[in-house]
Scaffold this active site. Sequence first.
Site, PDB file in Angstrom:
ATOM      1  N   HIS A   5     -23.793  23.893   0.868  1.00 47.29           N
ATOM      2  CA  HIS A   5     -23.971  24.294  -0.526  1.00 47.29           C
ATOM      3  C   HIS A   5     -22.873  25.274  -0.911  1.00 47.29           C
ATOM      4  O   HIS A   5     -22.524  26.138  -0.110  1.00 47.29           O
ATOM      5  CB  HIS A   5     -25.334  24.983  -0.710  1.00 47.29           C
TER       6      HIS A   5
ATOM      7  N   CYS B 144       0.815  -1.212   0.000  1.00 48.30           N
ATOM      8  CA  CYS B 144       0.000   0.000   0.000  1.00 48.30           C
ATOM      9  C   CYS B 144       0.853   1.268   0.000  1.00 48.30           C
ATOM     10  O   CYS B 144       0.703   2.129  -0.873  1.00 48.30           O
ATOM     11  CB  CYS B 144      -0.928  -0.037   1.216  1.00 48.30           C
TER      12      CYS B 144
HETATM   13  P1  FAD Z   1       0.816  -5.900   1.890  1.00 47.85           P
HETATM   14  O1  FAD Z   1       0.583  -4.445   1.869  1.00 47.85           O
HETATM   15  O2  FAD Z   1       1.166  -6.584   0.620  1.00 47.85           O
HETATM   16  O3  FAD Z   1       1.957  -6.157   2.972  1.00 47.85           O
HETATM   17  C1  FAD Z   1       2.479  -7.425   3.196  1.00 47.85           C
HETATM   18  C2  FAD Z   1       3.870  -7.273   3.769  1.00 47.85           C
HETATM   19  O4  FAD Z   1       4.320  -8.554   4.234  1.00 47.85           O
HETATM   20  C3  FAD Z   1       4.909  -6.820   2.752  1.00 47.85           C
HETATM   21  O5  FAD Z   1       5.545  -5.643   3.220  1.00 47.85           O
HETATM   22  C4  FAD Z   1       5.895  -7.986   2.660  1.00 47.85           C
HETATM   23  O6  FAD Z   1       7.232  -7.564   2.468  1.00 47.85           O
HETATM   24  C5  FAD Z   1       5.721  -8.645   4.020  1.00 47.85           C
HETATM   25  N1  FAD Z   1       6.058 -10.072   4.078  1.00 47.85           N
HETATM   26  C6  FAD Z   1       5.632 -11.088   3.274  1.00 47.85           C
HETATM   27  N2  FAD Z   1       6.131 -12.268   3.693  1.00 47.85           N
HETATM   28  C7  FAD Z   1       6.879 -11.992   4.802  1.00 47.85           C
HETATM   29  C8  FAD Z   1       7.634 -12.801   5.695  1.00 47.85           C
HETATM   30  N3  FAD Z   1       7.698 -14.144   5.573  1.00 47.85           N
HETATM   31  N4  FAD Z   1       8.288 -12.198   6.713  1.00 47.85           N
HETATM   32  C9  FAD Z   1       8.221 -10.844   6.881  1.00 47.85           C
HETATM   33  N5  FAD Z   1       7.520 -10.033   6.069  1.00 47.85           N
HETATM   34  C10 FAD Z   1       6.855 -10.611   5.053  1.00 47.85           C
HETATM   35  N6  FAD Z   1      -6.033  -0.715  -2.072  1.00 47.85           N
HETATM   36  C11 FAD Z   1      -6.900   0.243  -1.699  1.00 47.85           C
HETATM   37  O7  FAD Z   1      -7.691   0.033  -0.757  1.00 47.85           O
HETATM   38  N7  FAD Z   1      -6.947   1.455  -2.323  1.00 47.85           N
HETATM   39  C12 FAD Z   1      -6.113   1.738  -3.358  1.00 47.85           C
HETATM   40  O8  FAD Z   1      -6.169   2.842  -3.912  1.00 47.85           O
HETATM   41  C13 FAD Z   1      -5.195   0.751  -3.785  1.00 47.85           C
HETATM   42  N8  FAD Z   1      -4.346   1.001  -4.794  1.00 47.85           N
HETATM   43  C14 FAD Z   1      -3.446   0.047  -5.164  1.00 47.85           C
HETATM   44  C15 FAD Z   1      -2.585   0.328  -6.219  1.00 47.85           C
HETATM   45  C16 FAD Z   1      -1.662  -0.611  -6.633  1.00 47.85           C
HETATM   46  C17 FAD Z   1      -0.725  -0.300  -7.776  1.00 47.85           C
HETATM   47  C18 FAD Z   1      -1.574  -1.865  -5.960  1.00 47.85           C
HETATM   48  C19 FAD Z   1      -0.554  -2.887  -6.361  1.00 47.85           C
HETATM   49  C20 FAD Z   1      -2.430  -2.152  -4.903  1.00 47.85           C
HETATM   50  C21 FAD Z   1      -3.381  -1.199  -4.498  1.00 47.85           C
HETATM   51  N9  FAD Z   1      -4.272  -1.444  -3.454  1.00 47.85           N
HETATM   52  C22 FAD Z   1      -5.174  -0.489  -3.099  1.00 47.85           C
HETATM   53  C23 FAD Z   1      -4.272  -2.720  -2.718  1.00 47.85           C
HETATM   54  C24 FAD Z   1      -3.513  -2.579  -1.368  1.00 47.85           C
HETATM   55  O9  FAD Z   1      -2.199  -2.150  -1.620  1.00 47.85           O
HETATM   56  C25 FAD Z   1      -3.510  -3.919  -0.647  1.00 47.85           C
HETATM   57  O10 FAD Z   1      -4.833  -4.385  -0.507  1.00 47.85           O
HETATM   58  C26 FAD Z   1      -2.882  -3.780   0.738  1.00 47.85           C
HETATM   59  O11 FAD Z   1      -1.556  -3.338   0.659  1.00 47.85           O
HETATM   60  C27 FAD Z   1      -2.933  -5.124   1.467  1.00 47.85           C
HETATM   61  O12 FAD Z   1      -2.325  -5.013   2.719  1.00 47.85           O
HETATM   62  P2  FAD Z   1      -1.653  -6.293   3.410  1.00 47.85           P
HETATM   63  O13 FAD Z   1      -1.156  -5.833   4.722  1.00 47.85           O
HETATM   64  O14 FAD Z   1      -2.574  -7.429   3.362  1.00 47.85           O
HETATM   65  O15 FAD Z   1      -0.444  -6.701   2.474  1.00 47.85           O
END
Ligand code: FAD
Length: 474
Positions: A450, A47
């Site tokens: 408004h 994110c």
């Molecule tokens: P992530 O943000 O993917 O974080 C997971 C973390 O876990 C990562 O930092 C990774 O390095 C870490 N990790 C993985 N395995 C391990 C391990 N074994 N040990 C330690 N660390 C580990 N969503 C919205 O709501 N609005 C938006 O406008 C939006 N725009 C987006 C635009 C783009 C280009 C993209 C790609 C996505 C967008 N999203 C948006 C989606 C949003 O980014 C994700 O839904 C969100 O980041 C999910 O959060 P998360 O914590 O599940 O995973």
Amino acid sequence: MVVGDIATGTEVLVIGGGPGGYVAAIRGGQLGLDVTLVEKDAYGGTCLNEGCIPSKALIHATGLADEVGDAEQMGIHADPAVDMKGLVGWKDGVVDQLTNGVEKLCKANGVNLISGRAEFVDENTARVAHGGEGQGSESIEFEHAIIATGSRPVQLPGLHFDGNRILDSTGALNLDEVPESMLVVGGGYIGMELSTVLAKLGCDVTVVEMLDDILPGYQDDVKRIIRNRAEEHGIDFHFGEAAQGWEEAGGEALVTTETEDGDTHEYTAEKVLVAVGRRAVTDTVNLDGIGLEPNEDGTIETDHQARTDVEHVFAVGDVAGEPMLAHKAYKEGHVAAEVIAGEPAALDYQAVPAAVFTDPEIGTVGMTEAEAEEAGFDPIVGEMPLRASGRALTLGADEGFVRIVADAETEFVLGAQIVAPEASELIAEVGLAIEMGAQLEDIAATIHTHPTLSEAVAEAAANARDMAVHTLNR
Ligand code: FAD
Ligand code: NAD
């Protein structure tokens, strides 16, 4: 334990520092839990580093340049030049400010931060491999674990990301020059948001989508407005074609697509952005070690409290499945931490909003009319077209509408679909209405400032009750 390991213990081990993980960690810290958060790359996850924030920074900046350059009807004559180095530098500054903020907030809430990759060893132990040679590893004993490992872009077999010609969204967000041409594979969220950015930067953009329209799941009249605007920005769409593979040809990528009937087409472009969905990340944590198996689509099964099949292990965010949105990850992170702390928390997905930051934006929450019918309601619908909104006209934005869906008998608000500038903000009012069990009258009778776009939300609610003043009743 491996010889040479340092052994530590924690009440809650959070794996992954994205929106799901960092919110779970901070909330756990607030509730007095002893929390350790392990992140292998950068705090803030997809994110903050390569998703929502950098994309929205670029969408805003390129939108600003486009608006100023297209304001002749307002008597403004300008031809803004975008300096990519300056633009990307500004975007990176925004990202840095926010990721540093996450780290500080975690520390301020007593969260123990560890850099490295965590994987399960057994039911109550994980090993963290620190990055870099000679950095060693440590074992962590935990009582509860929250898996928040997120998702990564799906890679098509014939179009492997190479960071040069074939880009994923991260590559497209970090271009140091505007390519002459870009072929965007996939007309979903990322395809539509980033093709708009690229087109506004002057890139020649072609979108190839395997379905017969953009943005699967959205209503036809919503998609029509977005597609028409995108075409006005010069984006060329080809539907019903799936990208198959590519080869280098004369300093460009030559991409082959195929229709369902087996017809093939070829496109050339300087760069190719492949945005065909994201897949949950579970191969970094050794799920086997804790006795969990992912579903076929890679996600981890969870219940209404974000708990997995293993009692003391939770999964939140993208790794726990659709919708893969940051605010859904936040909520699940909150709930997991609260459940671990013994609070009576549970998930309720009836009012999860979604926004697509196209031009204009889309904001949705709750049910469409068809979904309400399917759920057994007798829905009524109210609409306010933007061309009847004074504020929309002063913004030079008359394409779009606010639509509200309610139950005819009780007038409880069930959902809304908004296509408008700032639809991502406007949708919050309807989300709150659903969450609070509000009726149409609650929205319609609320005095809205408004002239604002939010008045259109009140007018749509009034329209559903045949009481709209600024538009004809249905
Ligand atoms: P992530 O943000 O993917 O974080 C997971 C973390 O876990 C990562 O930092 C990774 O390095 C870490 N990790 C993985 N395995 C391990 C391990 N074994 N040990 C330690 N660390 C580990 N969503 C919205 O709501 N609005 C938006 O406008 C939006 N725009 C987006 C635009 C783009 C280009 C993209 C790609 C996505 C967008 N999203 C948006 C989606 C949003 O980014 C994700 O839904 C969100 O980041 C999910 O959060 P998360 O914590 O599940 O995973
Ligand atoms: P998506 O699921 O939104 O869209 C992928 C598109 O690619 C679909 O329309 C699909 O039909 C098409 N496709 C699949 N294979 C294809 C092929 N071989 N050739 C041509 N088209 C093909 O996925 P995305 O755009 O990669 O975004 C991933 C996820 O990231 C989203 O689902 C969303 O959860 C999240 N996201 C959210 C936002 C936001 O909230 N504003 C913005 C960006 C990303």
